[in-house]
Design an enzyme around this catalytic site. Sequence first.
Site, PDB file in Angstrom:
ATOM      1  N   GLY A  46     -31.889  20.780 -11.316  1.00  0.00           N
ATOM      2  CA  GLY A  46     -31.710  21.330 -12.653  1.00  0.00           C
ATOM      3  C   GLY A  46     -31.156  20.278 -13.589  1.00  0.00           C
ATOM      4  O   GLY A  46     -30.498  19.330 -13.144  1.00  0.00           O
ATOM      5  N   GLN A  51     -27.002  17.065 -20.956  1.00  0.00           N
ATOM      6  CA  GLN A  51     -26.952  15.974 -19.984  1.00  0.00           C
ATOM      7  C   GLN A  51     -27.836  14.791 -20.384  1.00  0.00           C
ATOM      8  O   GLN A  51     -27.726  13.715 -19.801  1.00  0.00           O
ATOM      9  CB  GLN A  51     -27.376  16.467 -18.588  1.00  0.00           C
ATOM     10  CG  GLN A  51     -26.360  17.413 -17.976  1.00  0.00           C
ATOM     11  CD  GLN A  51     -26.796  17.830 -16.586  1.00  0.00           C
ATOM     12  OE1 GLN A  51     -27.615  18.722 -16.432  1.00  0.00           O
ATOM     13  NE2 GLN A  51     -26.278  17.169 -15.574  1.00  0.00           N
ATOM     14  N   CYS A  91     -23.940  17.664  -9.287  1.00  0.00           N
ATOM     15  CA  CYS A  91     -24.386  17.632 -10.678  1.00  0.00           C
ATOM     16  C   CYS A  91     -24.831  16.209 -10.998  1.00  0.00           C
ATOM     17  O   CYS A  91     -24.155  15.253 -10.608  1.00  0.00           O
ATOM     18  CB  CYS A  91     -23.231  18.044 -11.590  1.00  0.00           C
ATOM     19  SG  CYS A  91     -23.614  17.960 -13.345  1.00  0.00           S
ATOM     20  N   LEU A  92     -25.952  16.076 -11.689  1.00  0.00           N
ATOM     21  CA  LEU A  92     -26.467  14.739 -11.994  1.00  0.00           C
ATOM     22  C   LEU A  92     -25.522  13.954 -12.910  1.00  0.00           C
ATOM     23  O   LEU A  92     -25.615  12.734 -12.982  1.00  0.00           O
ATOM     24  CB  LEU A  92     -27.856  14.835 -12.624  1.00  0.00           C
ATOM     25  CG  LEU A  92     -28.966  15.355 -11.694  1.00  0.00           C
ATOM     26  CD1 LEU A  92     -30.282  15.490 -12.444  1.00  0.00           C
ATOM     27  CD2 LEU A  92     -29.131  14.439 -10.481  1.00  0.00           C
ATOM     28  N   HIS A 133     -25.256  27.205 -13.047  1.00  0.00           N
ATOM     29  CA  HIS A 133     -24.767  25.834 -13.274  1.00  0.00           C
ATOM     30  C   HIS A 133     -25.324  25.275 -14.590  1.00  0.00           C
ATOM     31  O   HIS A 133     -24.582  24.728 -15.407  1.00  0.00           O
ATOM     32  CB  HIS A 133     -25.177  24.959 -12.081  1.00  0.00           C
ATOM     33  CG  HIS A 133     -24.765  23.529 -12.177  1.00  0.00           C
ATOM     34  ND1 HIS A 133     -23.867  22.952 -11.310  1.00  0.00           N
ATOM     35  CD2 HIS A 133     -25.124  22.545 -13.042  1.00  0.00           C
ATOM     36  CE1 HIS A 133     -23.692  21.677 -11.651  1.00  0.00           C
ATOM     37  NE2 HIS A 133     -24.457  21.403 -12.693  1.00  0.00           N
ATOM     38  N   GLU A 134     -26.637  25.440 -14.794  1.00  0.00           N
ATOM     39  CA  GLU A 134     -27.263  24.849 -15.985  1.00  0.00           C
ATOM     40  C   GLU A 134     -26.862  25.594 -17.256  1.00  0.00           C
ATOM     41  O   GLU A 134     -26.636  24.982 -18.292  1.00  0.00           O
ATOM     42  CB  GLU A 134     -28.789  24.814 -15.846  1.00  0.00           C
ATOM     43  CG  GLU A 134     -29.315  23.999 -14.661  1.00  0.00           C
ATOM     44  CD  GLU A 134     -28.678  22.617 -14.524  1.00  0.00           C
ATOM     45  OE1 GLU A 134     -28.312  22.005 -15.546  1.00  0.00           O
ATOM     46  OE2 GLU A 134     -28.537  22.152 -13.385  1.00  0.00           O
ATOM     47  N   HIS A 137     -23.610  24.488 -18.476  1.00  0.00           N
ATOM     48  CA  HIS A 137     -23.696  23.229 -19.236  1.00  0.00           C
ATOM     49  C   HIS A 137     -23.912  23.509 -20.719  1.00  0.00           C
ATOM     50  O   HIS A 137     -23.398  22.793 -21.578  1.00  0.00           O
ATOM     51  CB  HIS A 137     -24.884  22.389 -18.753  1.00  0.00           C
ATOM     52  CG  HIS A 137     -24.565  21.446 -17.627  1.00  0.00           C
ATOM     53  ND1 HIS A 137     -23.626  20.444 -17.734  1.00  0.00           N
ATOM     54  CD2 HIS A 137     -25.089  21.331 -16.384  1.00  0.00           C
ATOM     55  CE1 HIS A 137     -23.591  19.764 -16.587  1.00  0.00           C
ATOM     56  NE2 HIS A 137     -24.457  20.287 -15.748  1.00  0.00           N
TER      57      HIS A 137
HETATM   58 ZN    ZN Z   1     -24.800  19.781 -13.850  1.00  0.00          ZN
END
Ligand code: ZN
Length: 148
Positions: A46, A51, A91-92, A133-134, A137
């Site tokens: 995701g 991000q 998380c990226l 999670h997304e 963000h």
């Molecule tokens: Zn993340």
Amino acid sequence: MSKLEIKKYGDPVLRKKTTAVLEINADIKKLASNMLETMYLAKGVGLAAPQVGISLRLCVIDVDPNKKYPVVMINPEIISGENKVSAGEGCLSFPGVYENVERFGNVVAKYTDLNGKQCEVKAQDLLAKAMQHEIDHLDGKLFIDYLC
Ligand code: ZN
């Protein structure tokens, strides 16, 4: 398509609440396509617009192991959730960090797709987790906020 730079923890854009996407135009479609490519190259499931430095309410998800089921969620919301479970999560924007986070195992979410269609989906397990999670963000919330 082109690869975008993924913002890392500490970048203020990750804490900013995003604004709604008002019109699904060519720019939004290009952004979604570039975000998917960036997510696949980074081996993530995701990626949310903040991000990549864009403060808009848009995220992309693909939890399929073969990466064949991309979901682009525009202005998404979690409507309801149940069955809290704790599971490992990364998380990226936090390379190398992997921690247990408690989330709903089942959620109902709504969003607009790239064709402007209103969608409502029931998700479970990894997909449910990725959506929470997304969407977090998009509200400037990060998974480390759940750690104690
Ligand atoms: Zn993340």
